[in-house]
Motif scaffolding. Structure first.
Motif, PDB file in Angstrom:
ATOM      1  N   GLY A 189     -54.133  82.772  89.617  1.00  0.00           N
ATOM      2  CA  GLY A 189     -54.886  82.178  88.527  1.00  0.00           C
ATOM      3  C   GLY A 189     -55.431  83.173  87.524  1.00  0.00           C
ATOM      4  N   ALA A 190     -56.495  82.727  86.824  1.00  0.00           N
ATOM      5  CA  ALA A 190     -57.052  83.512  85.732  1.00  0.00           C
ATOM      6  C   ALA A 190     -57.965  84.616  86.229  1.00  0.00           C
ATOM      7  CB  ALA A 190     -57.813  82.596  84.775  1.00  0.00           C
ATOM      8  N   GLY A 191     -57.925  85.747  85.537  1.00  0.00           N
ATOM      9  CA  GLY A 191     -58.781  86.874  85.862  1.00  0.00           C
ATOM     10  C   GLY A 191     -59.015  87.716  84.634  1.00  0.00           C
ATOM     11  N   GLU A 192     -59.176  88.999  84.836  1.00  0.00           N
ATOM     12  CA  GLU A 192     -59.465  89.914  83.735  1.00  0.00           C
ATOM     13  C   GLU A 192     -58.219  90.628  83.228  1.00  0.00           C
ATOM     14  OE1 GLU A 192     -62.479  90.071  82.300  1.00  0.00           O
ATOM     15  OE2 GLU A 192     -62.928  88.422  83.681  1.00  0.00           O
ATOM     16  N   GLY A 193     -57.049  90.204  83.666  1.00  0.00           N
ATOM     17  CA  GLY A 193     -55.814  90.845  83.241  1.00  0.00           C
ATOM     18  C   GLY A 193     -55.163  91.571  84.405  1.00  0.00           C
ATOM     19  N   ILE A 194     -53.854  91.732  84.331  1.00  0.00           N
ATOM     20  CA  ILE A 194     -53.092  92.392  85.385  1.00  0.00           C
ATOM     21  C   ILE A 194     -52.974  93.872  85.026  1.00  0.00           C
ATOM     22  CG2 ILE A 194     -50.960  92.347  86.740  1.00  0.00           C
ATOM     23  CD1 ILE A 194     -50.435  89.556  85.438  1.00  0.00           C
ATOM     24  N   ALA A 195     -53.535  94.717  85.863  1.00  0.00           N
ATOM     25  CA  ALA A 195     -53.505  96.151  85.597  1.00  0.00           C
ATOM     26  C   ALA A 195     -52.107  96.711  85.826  1.00  0.00           C
ATOM     27  CB  ALA A 195     -54.515  96.866  86.495  1.00  0.00           C
ATOM     28  N   SER A 196     -51.873  97.868  85.259  1.00  0.00           N
ATOM     29  CA  SER A 196     -50.606  98.554  85.459  1.00  0.00           C
ATOM     30  C   SER A 196     -50.332  98.716  86.948  1.00  0.00           C
ATOM     31  CB  SER A 196     -50.672  99.930  84.796  1.00  0.00           C
ATOM     32  OG  SER A 196     -49.520 100.692  85.092  1.00  0.00           O
ATOM     33  N   GLY A 197     -49.134  98.323  87.375  1.00  0.00           N
ATOM     34  CA  GLY A 197     -48.745  98.473  88.769  1.00  0.00           C
ATOM     35  C   GLY A 197     -49.192  97.365  89.678  1.00  0.00           C
ATOM     36  N   ALA A 198     -49.873  96.352  89.159  1.00  0.00           N
ATOM     37  CA  ALA A 198     -50.352  95.252  89.992  1.00  0.00           C
ATOM     38  C   ALA A 198     -49.499  94.010  89.798  1.00  0.00           C
ATOM     39  CB  ALA A 198     -51.812  94.949  89.685  1.00  0.00           C
ATOM     40  N   ALA A 199     -49.683  93.052  90.692  1.00  0.00           N
ATOM     41  CA  ALA A 199     -48.993  91.766  90.595  1.00  0.00           C
ATOM     42  C   ALA A 199     -50.029  90.652  90.543  1.00  0.00           C
ATOM     43  CB  ALA A 199     -48.056  91.574  91.786  1.00  0.00           C
ATOM     44  N   ALA A 200     -49.617  89.499  90.038  1.00  0.00           N
ATOM     45  CA  ALA A 200     -50.460  88.311  90.002  1.00  0.00           C
ATOM     46  C   ALA A 200     -49.548  87.110  90.103  1.00  0.00           C
ATOM     47  CB  ALA A 200     -51.286  88.269  88.716  1.00  0.00           C
ATOM     48  N   TRP A 201     -50.109  85.952  90.386  1.00  0.00           N
ATOM     49  CA  TRP A 201     -49.259  84.772  90.532  1.00  0.00           C
ATOM     50  C   TRP A 201     -50.065  83.510  90.237  1.00  0.00           C
ATOM     51  CZ3 TRP A 201     -50.428  88.360  94.216  1.00  0.00           C
ATOM     52  CH2 TRP A 201     -51.371  88.004  95.189  1.00  0.00           C
ATOM     53  N   THR A 202     -49.352  82.446  89.986  1.00  0.00           N
ATOM     54  CA  THR A 202     -49.968  81.137  89.800  1.00  0.00           C
ATOM     55  C   THR A 202     -48.926  80.079  90.091  1.00  0.00           C
ATOM     56  OG1 THR A 202     -51.294  79.761  88.297  1.00  0.00           O
ATOM     57  CG2 THR A 202     -49.417  80.892  87.327  1.00  0.00           C
ATOM     58  N   THR A 203     -49.369  78.936  90.607  1.00  0.00           N
ATOM     59  CA  THR A 203     -48.472  77.809  90.864  1.00  0.00           C
ATOM     60  C   THR A 203     -48.867  76.663  89.946  1.00  0.00           C
ATOM     61  OG1 THR A 203     -48.128  78.444  93.174  1.00  0.00           O
ATOM     62  CG2 THR A 203     -47.626  76.168  92.584  1.00  0.00           C
ATOM     63  N   VAL A 204     -47.905  76.153  89.204  1.00  0.00           N
ATOM     64  CA  VAL A 204     -48.133  75.062  88.263  1.00  0.00           C
ATOM     65  C   VAL A 204     -47.146  73.936  88.544  1.00  0.00           C
ATOM     66  CG1 VAL A 204     -49.068  76.539  86.453  1.00  0.00           C
ATOM     67  CG2 VAL A 204     -46.613  76.181  86.579  1.00  0.00           C
ATOM     68  N   THR A 205     -47.489  72.734  88.148  1.00  0.00           N
ATOM     69  CA  THR A 205     -46.577  71.601  88.269  1.00  0.00           C
ATOM     70  C   THR A 205     -46.046  71.279  86.884  1.00  0.00           C
ATOM     71  OG1 THR A 205     -47.785  70.723  90.176  1.00  0.00           O
ATOM     72  CG2 THR A 205     -46.320  69.203  89.015  1.00  0.00           C
ATOM     73  N   LEU A 206     -44.731  71.418  86.710  1.00  0.00           N
ATOM     74  CA  LEU A 206     -44.131  71.274  85.387  1.00  0.00           C
ATOM     75  C   LEU A 206     -43.141  70.113  85.350  1.00  0.00           C
ATOM     76  CD1 LEU A 206     -43.388  75.036  84.575  1.00  0.00           C
ATOM     77  CD2 LEU A 206     -45.385  73.687  83.902  1.00  0.00           C
ATOM     78  N   PRO A 207     -43.364  69.151  84.453  1.00  0.00           N
ATOM     79  CA  PRO A 207     -42.367  68.104  84.233  1.00  0.00           C
ATOM     80  C   PRO A 207     -41.199  68.669  83.439  1.00  0.00           C
ATOM     81  CG  PRO A 207     -44.223  67.804  82.749  1.00  0.00           C
ATOM     82  CD  PRO A 207     -44.580  68.949  83.651  1.00  0.00           C
ATOM     83  N   PRO A 208     -40.088  67.942  83.368  1.00  0.00           N
ATOM     84  CA  PRO A 208     -38.948  68.432  82.578  1.00  0.00           C
ATOM     85  C   PRO A 208     -39.376  68.749  81.147  1.00  0.00           C
ATOM     86  CG  PRO A 208     -38.300  66.541  83.883  1.00  0.00           C
ATOM     87  CD  PRO A 208     -39.802  66.648  84.005  1.00  0.00           C
ATOM     88  N   GLY A 209     -38.853  69.823  80.619  1.00  0.00           N
ATOM     89  CA  GLY A 209     -39.187  70.208  79.251  1.00  0.00           C
ATOM     90  C   GLY A 209     -38.983  71.692  79.040  1.00  0.00           C
ATOM     91  N   ARG A 210     -39.460  72.157  77.899  1.00  0.00           N
ATOM     92  CA  ARG A 210     -39.343  73.556  77.528  1.00  0.00           C
ATOM     93  C   ARG A 210     -40.734  74.164  77.439  1.00  0.00           C
ATOM     94  NH1 ARG A 210     -37.926  73.445  72.368  1.00  0.00           N
ATOM     95  NH2 ARG A 210     -37.125  75.572  72.315  1.00  0.00           N
ATOM     96  N   TYR A 211     -40.854  75.369  77.960  1.00  0.00           N
ATOM     97  CA  TYR A 211     -42.147  76.030  78.012  1.00  0.00           C
ATOM     98  C   TYR A 211     -42.008  77.463  77.510  1.00  0.00           C
ATOM     99  CZ  TYR A 211     -43.165  71.982  80.867  1.00  0.00           C
ATOM    100  OH  TYR A 211     -43.311  70.688  81.299  1.00  0.00           O
ATOM    101  N   GLU A 212     -43.149  78.016  77.089  1.00  0.00           N
ATOM    102  CA  GLU A 212     -43.152  79.399  76.640  1.00  0.00           C
ATOM    103  C   GLU A 212     -44.125  80.181  77.507  1.00  0.00           C
ATOM    104  OE1 GLU A 212     -43.439  81.965  72.474  1.00  0.00           O
ATOM    105  OE2 GLU A 212     -44.162  79.898  72.517  1.00  0.00           O
ATOM    106  N   LEU A 213     -43.658  81.284  78.059  1.00  0.00           N
ATOM    107  CA  LEU A 213     -44.515  82.195  78.805  1.00  0.00           C
ATOM    108  C   LEU A 213     -44.923  83.294  77.850  1.00  0.00           C
ATOM    109  CD1 LEU A 213     -42.375  82.526  82.077  1.00  0.00           C
ATOM    110  CD2 LEU A 213     -44.060  80.762  81.472  1.00  0.00           C
ATOM    111  N   VAL A 214     -46.228  83.525  77.733  1.00  0.00           N
ATOM    112  CA  VAL A 214     -46.715  84.488  76.747  1.00  0.00           C
ATOM    113  C   VAL A 214     -47.745  85.423  77.365  1.00  0.00           C
ATOM    114  CG1 VAL A 214     -46.425  82.727  74.962  1.00  0.00           C
ATOM    115  CG2 VAL A 214     -48.701  83.178  75.853  1.00  0.00           C
ATOM    116  N   CYS A 215     -47.814  86.633  76.835  1.00  0.00           N
ATOM    117  CA  CYS A 215     -48.938  87.527  77.100  1.00  0.00           C
ATOM    118  C   CYS A 215     -49.843  87.406  75.886  1.00  0.00           C
ATOM    119  CB  CYS A 215     -48.488  88.973  77.293  1.00  0.00           C
ATOM    120  SG  CYS A 215     -49.893  90.103  77.530  1.00  0.00           S
ATOM    121  N   ASN A 216     -51.091  86.985  76.122  1.00  0.00           N
ATOM    122  CA  ASN A 216     -51.986  86.723  74.997  1.00  0.00           C
ATOM    123  C   ASN A 216     -53.086  87.777  74.860  1.00  0.00           C
ATOM    124  OD1 ASN A 216     -52.394  85.160  72.726  1.00  0.00           O
ATOM    125  ND2 ASN A 216     -53.789  83.724  73.741  1.00  0.00           N
TER     126      ASN A 216
END
Length: 204
Positions: A160-187
């Motif tokens: 989930g949400a935090g303060e950002g993924i530091a260099s060399g670290a990993a993060a994850w999230t599980t979402v439920t997505l219906p059919p469609g098109r999505y954009e993954l972004v670094c904001n």
């Protein structure tokens, strides 16, 4: 074919060729950097750092790599001029790559690894019909609107949400997505403009 249409076709070909060259160069530089090592199917370790293990995926798994190379100007995570070239950030590149790019509808676990030197994040946004990744309006703060966000991976070694993924670290999230098109972004400010976005398609 009239002159205007011929120019448009050649412009499209030139853009596609440039994107291919940029992708190949980015992949090679990532492999050569040696800054990040995958130690297992869901484990990563920064060079000289601790192991970070993502849990087993719920539903489909999408492995996302965020990466940057280059010098910053004006302080950490402050955008440098990119001269209008997607993927270029000052004198370096920024990329966000997802594999696979298409998954079935339902639960999707994004497993994000930061193979770059800066802090990053990944946010899931719906992509409107007729739009392509990279076309969102960028505000004066260097960020795009997160209205309609379906999830975020920005917590070091966590979900989930935090303060950002530091260099060399990993993060994850599980979402439920219906059919469609999505954009993954670094904001993180300036990162979207520097090319940190990609499309994720969800099939029926």
């Amino acid at each position: 074919m009239n002159t205007h249409r011929r120019r448009a076709v050649w412009s499209a070909i030139a853009i596609a060729a440039a994107a291919l060259v940029l992708g190949i160069a980015t992949t090679g530089l990532m492999a050569a950097s040696g800054a990040f090592h995958r130690t297992g199917p869901t484990s990563w370790r920064a060079q000289g750092g601790a192991r970070c293990t993502a849990p087993a995926a719920k539903g489909s798994a999408v492995d996302v790599t965020v990466w940057d190379r280059g010098h910053m100007t004006g302080g950490p995570n402050r955008p440098a001029p990119n001269h209008g070239l997607p993927g270029w950030y000052g004198m370096g590149m920024m990329r966000l790559v997802a594999h696979p790019a298409t998954v079935p509808a339902g639960k999707v676990t994004l497993r994000v690894v930061n193979a770059g030197t800066l802090t990053h994040e990944v946010i899931v946004l719906p992509l409107s019909a007729g739009r392509t990744a990279g076309e969102r309006a960028i505000g004066s703060d260097g960020r795009v609107s997160e209205t309609g966000s379906l999830g975020e991976a920005s917590r070091n070694c966590g979900s989930g949400a935090g303060e950002g993924i530091a260099s060399g670290a990993a993060a994850w999230t599980t979402v439920t997505l219906p059919p469609g098109r999505y954009e993954l972004v670094c904001n993180v400010p300036g990162h979207y403009a520097a090319g940190m976005y990609t499309e994720l398609d969800v099939a029926k």
